[in-house]
Design a protein around this motif. Structure first.
Motif, PDB file in Angstrom:
ATOM      1  N   GLU A  84     -13.710  81.195 113.128  1.00 43.18           N
ATOM      2  CA  GLU A  84     -13.075  82.319 113.836  1.00 43.18           C
ATOM      3  C   GLU A  84     -12.217  83.137 112.858  1.00 43.18           C
ATOM      4  OE1 GLU A  84     -10.493  81.130 117.034  1.00 43.18           O
ATOM      5  OE2 GLU A  84      -9.879  83.210 117.436  1.00 43.18           O
ATOM      6  N   ALA A  85     -11.437  82.420 112.023  1.00 37.76           N
ATOM      7  CA  ALA A  85     -10.577  83.123 111.063  1.00 37.76           C
ATOM      8  C   ALA A  85     -11.420  83.964 110.101  1.00 37.76           C
ATOM      9  CB  ALA A  85      -9.739  82.105 110.287  1.00 37.76           C
ATOM     10  N   LEU A  86     -12.540  83.410 109.663  1.00 37.46           N
ATOM     11  CA  LEU A  86     -13.406  84.136 108.721  1.00 37.46           C
ATOM     12  C   LEU A  86     -14.021  85.375 109.372  1.00 37.46           C
ATOM     13  CD1 LEU A  86     -15.107  81.037 107.058  1.00 37.46           C
ATOM     14  CD2 LEU A  86     -13.668  82.710 105.878  1.00 37.46           C
ATOM     15  N   CYS A  87     -14.477  85.227 110.610  1.00 42.88           N
ATOM     16  CA  CYS A  87     -15.088  86.376 111.309  1.00 42.88           C
ATOM     17  C   CYS A  87     -14.058  87.486 111.496  1.00 42.88           C
ATOM     18  CB  CYS A  87     -15.607  85.955 112.687  1.00 42.88           C
ATOM     19  SG  CYS A  87     -16.969  84.802 112.610  1.00 42.88           S
ATOM     20  N   VAL A 110     -17.229  79.918 118.956  1.00 38.82           N
ATOM     21  CA  VAL A 110     -16.572  80.956 118.157  1.00 38.82           C
ATOM     22  C   VAL A 110     -16.968  82.342 118.677  1.00 38.82           C
ATOM     23  CG1 VAL A 110     -16.435  81.972 115.841  1.00 38.82           C
ATOM     24  CG2 VAL A 110     -16.427  79.481 116.123  1.00 38.82           C
ATOM     25  N   ALA A 111     -18.249  82.497 119.014  1.00 38.83           N
ATOM     26  CA  ALA A 111     -18.719  83.790 119.545  1.00 38.83           C
ATOM     27  C   ALA A 111     -17.914  84.149 120.788  1.00 38.83           C
ATOM     28  CB  ALA A 111     -20.210  83.714 119.870  1.00 38.83           C
ATOM     29  N   HIS A 112     -17.667  83.171 121.631  1.00 37.43           N
ATOM     30  CA  HIS A 112     -16.885  83.419 122.850  1.00 37.43           C
ATOM     31  C   HIS A 112     -15.457  83.824 122.485  1.00 37.43           C
ATOM     32  CE1 HIS A 112     -15.533  83.049 126.953  1.00 37.43           C
ATOM     33  NE2 HIS A 112     -14.560  82.261 126.538  1.00 37.43           N
ATOM     34  N   ARG A 113     -14.853  83.124 121.530  1.00 33.13           N
ATOM     35  CA  ARG A 113     -13.455  83.410 121.159  1.00 33.13           C
ATOM     36  C   ARG A 113     -13.283  84.824 120.610  1.00 33.13           C
ATOM     37  NH1 ARG A 113     -11.140  78.010 118.086  1.00 33.13           N
ATOM     38  NH2 ARG A 113     -11.897  76.525 119.631  1.00 33.13           N
ATOM     39  N   ILE A 114     -14.298  85.303 119.885  1.00 31.27           N
ATOM     40  CA  ILE A 114     -14.139  86.632 119.275  1.00 31.27           C
ATOM     41  C   ILE A 114     -14.745  87.728 120.158  1.00 31.27           C
ATOM     42  CG2 ILE A 114     -13.992  85.731 116.918  1.00 31.27           C
ATOM     43  CD1 ILE A 114     -16.911  86.444 116.473  1.00 31.27           C
ATOM     44  N   GLY A 115     -15.100  87.354 121.372  1.00 29.96           N
ATOM     45  CA  GLY A 115     -15.621  88.347 122.318  1.00 29.96           C
ATOM     46  C   GLY A 115     -17.028  88.796 121.989  1.00 29.96           C
ATOM     47  N   GLY A 116     -17.786  87.934 121.333  1.00 30.30           N
ATOM     48  CA  GLY A 116     -19.135  88.317 120.929  1.00 30.30           C
ATOM     49  C   GLY A 116     -20.198  87.615 121.740  1.00 30.30           C
ATOM     50  N   MET A 147     -35.978  90.381 119.847  1.00 32.52           N
ATOM     51  CA  MET A 147     -34.842  90.710 120.717  1.00 32.52           C
ATOM     52  C   MET A 147     -33.756  91.455 119.930  1.00 32.52           C
ATOM     53  SD  MET A 147     -34.482  87.166 122.821  1.00 32.52           S
ATOM     54  CE  MET A 147     -33.228  86.598 121.736  1.00 32.52           C
ATOM     55  N   ALA A 148     -33.065  92.353 120.642  1.00 28.38           N
ATOM     56  CA  ALA A 148     -31.949  93.067 120.033  1.00 28.38           C
ATOM     57  C   ALA A 148     -30.763  93.016 120.984  1.00 28.38           C
ATOM     58  CB  ALA A 148     -32.348  94.512 119.755  1.00 28.38           C
ATOM     59  N   ARG A 149     -29.583  93.231 120.455  1.00 25.95           N
ATOM     60  CA  ARG A 149     -28.377  93.280 121.294  1.00 25.95           C
ATOM     61  C   ARG A 149     -27.518  94.460 120.872  1.00 25.95           C
ATOM     62  NH1 ARG A 149     -27.010  88.930 124.409  1.00 25.95           N
ATOM     63  NH2 ARG A 149     -28.015  86.945 123.936  1.00 25.95           N
ATOM     64  N   THR A 150     -26.827  95.035 121.840  1.00 26.35           N
ATOM     65  CA  THR A 150     -25.878  96.086 121.489  1.00 26.35           C
ATOM     66  C   THR A 150     -24.480  95.492 121.307  1.00 26.35           C
ATOM     67  OG1 THR A 150     -25.655  96.503 123.840  1.00 26.35           O
ATOM     68  CG2 THR A 150     -27.084  98.004 122.610  1.00 26.35           C
ATOM     69  N   GLN A 151     -24.239  94.345 121.932  1.00 22.09           N
ATOM     70  CA  GLN A 151     -22.923  93.699 121.851  1.00 22.09           C
ATOM     71  C   GLN A 151     -22.597  93.290 120.408  1.00 22.09           C
ATOM     72  OE1 GLN A 151     -20.938  92.657 124.648  1.00 22.09           O
ATOM     73  NE2 GLN A 151     -19.378  91.783 123.306  1.00 22.09           N
ATOM     74  N   ARG A 152     -21.368  93.577 119.982  1.00 26.89           N
ATOM     75  CA  ARG A 152     -20.869  93.091 118.708  1.00 26.89           C
ATOM     76  C   ARG A 152     -19.494  92.469 118.934  1.00 26.89           C
ATOM     77  NH1 ARG A 152     -25.420  93.972 117.958  1.00 26.89           N
ATOM     78  NH2 ARG A 152     -26.463  95.116 116.276  1.00 26.89           N
ATOM     79  N   PRO A 153     -19.087  91.446 118.213  1.00 24.78           N
ATOM     80  CA  PRO A 153     -19.847  90.774 117.172  1.00 24.78           C
ATOM     81  C   PRO A 153     -21.031  89.996 117.752  1.00 24.78           C
ATOM     82  CG  PRO A 153     -17.489  90.206 117.038  1.00 24.78           C
ATOM     83  CD  PRO A 153     -17.704  90.916 118.333  1.00 24.78           C
ATOM     84  N   TRP A 154     -22.060  89.865 116.920  1.00 31.67           N
ATOM     85  CA  TRP A 154     -23.268  89.144 117.299  1.00 31.67           C
ATOM     86  C   TRP A 154     -23.459  88.006 116.290  1.00 31.67           C
ATOM     87  CZ3 TRP A 154     -28.899  91.491 116.936  1.00 31.67           C
ATOM     88  CH2 TRP A 154     -29.803  90.608 117.564  1.00 31.67           C
ATOM     89  N   VAL A 155     -23.430  86.785 116.794  1.00 31.73           N
ATOM     90  CA  VAL A 155     -23.612  85.611 115.937  1.00 31.73           C
ATOM     91  C   VAL A 155     -25.073  85.165 116.044  1.00 31.73           C
ATOM     92  CG1 VAL A 155     -22.874  83.234 115.484  1.00 31.73           C
ATOM     93  CG2 VAL A 155     -21.222  84.902 116.388  1.00 31.73           C
ATOM     94  N   VAL A 156     -25.731  85.022 114.919  1.00 38.92           N
ATOM     95  CA  VAL A 156     -27.138  84.599 114.932  1.00 38.92           C
ATOM     96  C   VAL A 156     -27.289  83.342 114.068  1.00 38.92           C
ATOM     97  CG1 VAL A 156     -29.511  85.251 114.376  1.00 38.92           C
ATOM     98  CG2 VAL A 156     -27.915  86.998 115.216  1.00 38.92           C
ATOM     99  N   LEU A 157     -27.789  82.286 114.684  1.00 42.45           N
ATOM    100  CA  LEU A 157     -28.058  81.040 113.951  1.00 42.45           C
ATOM    101  C   LEU A 157     -29.531  81.019 113.572  1.00 42.45           C
ATOM    102  CD1 LEU A 157     -25.884  78.896 116.279  1.00 42.45           C
ATOM    103  CD2 LEU A 157     -25.678  78.795 113.811  1.00 42.45           C
ATOM    104  N   ILE A 158     -29.803  80.928 112.286  1.00 42.15           N
ATOM    105  CA  ILE A 158     -31.187  81.035 111.791  1.00 42.15           C
ATOM    106  C   ILE A 158     -31.753  79.639 111.533  1.00 42.15           C
ATOM    107  CG2 ILE A 158     -32.651  81.994 109.966  1.00 42.15           C
ATOM    108  CD1 ILE A 158     -30.497  84.149 109.577  1.00 42.15           C
TER     109      ILE A 158
END
Ligand SMILES: Cc1cc2nc3c(=O)[nH]c(=O)nc-3n(C[C@H](O)[C@H](O)[C@H](O)COP(=O)(O)OP(=O)(O)OC[C@H]3O[C@@H](n4cnc5c(N)ncnc54)[C@H](O)[C@@H]3O)c2cc1C
Length: 347
Positions: A84-87, A110-116, A147-158
């Motif tokens: 979270e701190a890094l993002c 983390v995505a939830h915490r940063i509103g992503g 798939m695409a998203r307009t929401q940011r931040p967007w976390v993607v696990l590859i």
């Protein structure tokens, strides 16, 4: 415009896993395809300087780190705090991370915490007209979605193994350390150790160049009217030892082992490849004594070059599932292959 952050954690020895460098390569391609996009790297671990230096030449403009004894181990509370701190520090809009078990556990929170938002199991990324999309497979890798998203931040696990890793020279990275002080409650969980099979009992090797798959044929009555399970086990284990290939099994074979029959003791359900098994990613695969039926071949989706050995010229592999089918006795073929490997090793 995107602000891309590649998030990676170090391994126990301070190095960066191949999957982290794969994510870096995916981020670089994305950056090249998008206008006015910046790339940063965020690292978490006991000490992250060596990892930063390893990827110093990757083209990232900033390197951030969260380090300390508390961040050495995989633990949701501290990993989530660090990520979270890094993002936030990087003000990232697009956060790319390898889908390791450690990040898969921590980053959705983390995505939830940063509103992503978060997407897992991405198998590829692309950019067209300034818009980023990810590729994801469904229904046991039978259907591919973009798939695409307009929401940011967007976390993607590859997913590890989906992209060729970045492999540039090491250098000296200028790291900006972020001070994260975990509260005592975040340190309640401690990793006390790892339970893993002995190195030579570990037959699943995701990074191996070759996947060797054994089918139920190894346990069937052969031309002499007898079964040869002990000989089969010896041939297969010798081959694995010599080549460090990863071992897969057909459902029929792993079921036999699970039922306690005197078959291949080292074969477990974790080795099963297919619709109800694993979908490994290796450059090459060799199926032996396995019929190549559709539910099995589904698991070969991402194996680039497929070869098979089967006595039956009419088996599933012959019907378009393999690039090369050797119509031959796998006992004889593998004995010869092992002898050639031994010859090569002694030369
Ligand atoms: C819903 C569903 C899901 C399934 N999911 C999976 C899955 O995830 N993974 C999976 O594997 N299966 C799966 N199956 C089962 C699958 O359909 C097959 O039954 C299974 O893969 C067959 O295993 P096999 O080829 O090892 O055995 P067999 O079909 O018994 O084939 C053995 C082969 O060995 C060959 N052989 C024998 N001796 C030799 C020798 N000396 N040299 C060379 N060849 C020899 C024979 O010619 C034969 O082709 C699923 C089935 C269903 C219905």
């Amino acid at each position: 415009m995107e602000t891309i952050l590649v998030l990676a954690h170090t391994e126990a020895d301070g190095s960066l896993a191949r999957s982290a460098r794969e994510t870096l390569a995916a981020a670089q391609s994305l950056q090249a395809a998008l206008a006015a996009t910046t790339l940063s790297v965020g690292l978490v671990g006991a000490d992250v300087q060596a990892a930063a230096d390893r990827v110093a030449a990757c083209g990232a403009t900033r390197f951030f780190g969260v380090a300390g004894a508390a961040f050495a181990q995989s633990r949701y509370a501290t990993d989530a705090l660090a990520a979270e701190a890094l993002c936030r520090e990087a003000a990232a809009t697009l956060i790319l991370a390898p889908g390791t078990s450690r990040w898969c556990r921590a980053l959705p929170g983390v995505a939830h915490r940063i509103g992503g938002r978060v997407d897992t199991h991405a198998a590829g990324l692309s950019a067209a007209d300034g818009a980023v999309s990810i590729v994801r497979w469904y229904y046991r890798q039978r259907m591919e979605a973009t798939m695409a998203r307009t929401q940011r931040p967007w976390v993607v696990l590859i997913d590890p193994g989906s992209v060729a890793p970045w492999d540039g020279p090491a250098g000296a990275a200028s790291l900006q350390m972020i001070d994260v002080e975990p509260p005592p409650a975040a340190l309640r969980t401690a990793v006390t150790g790892f339970l893993a099979p002995a190195a030579d009992a570990q037959t699943i090797r995701p990074d191996a160049d070759l996947l060797f798959v054994a089918g139920a044929g190894w346990t069937k009555v052969q031309a002499d009217g007898k079964t040869h399970a002990a000989e089969a086990a010896d041939l297969i284990l010798t081959f694995l030892r010599k080549t460090q290939a990863s071992l897969g099994g057909s459902k029929s074979l792993v079921d036999l082992s699970g039922e306690g029959q005197a078959v291949l003791s080292f074969m477990t359900h974790l080795n099963q490849v297919g619709q109800t098994g694993a979908t490994p990613r290796h450059p090459k695969g060799l199926a032996t004594c396995c019929h190549g039926e559709e539910p099995h071949a589904v698991g070969w989706r991402f194996i680039s070059e497929r070869r098979a050995v089967n006595l039956d010229p009419n088996c599933g592999w012959a019907r378009g599932k393999a690039d090369v089918l050797y119509v031959a006795d796998a006992f004889a073929v593998m004995a010869k292959v092992n002898a050639l490997l031994a010859e090569r090793a002694s030369a």
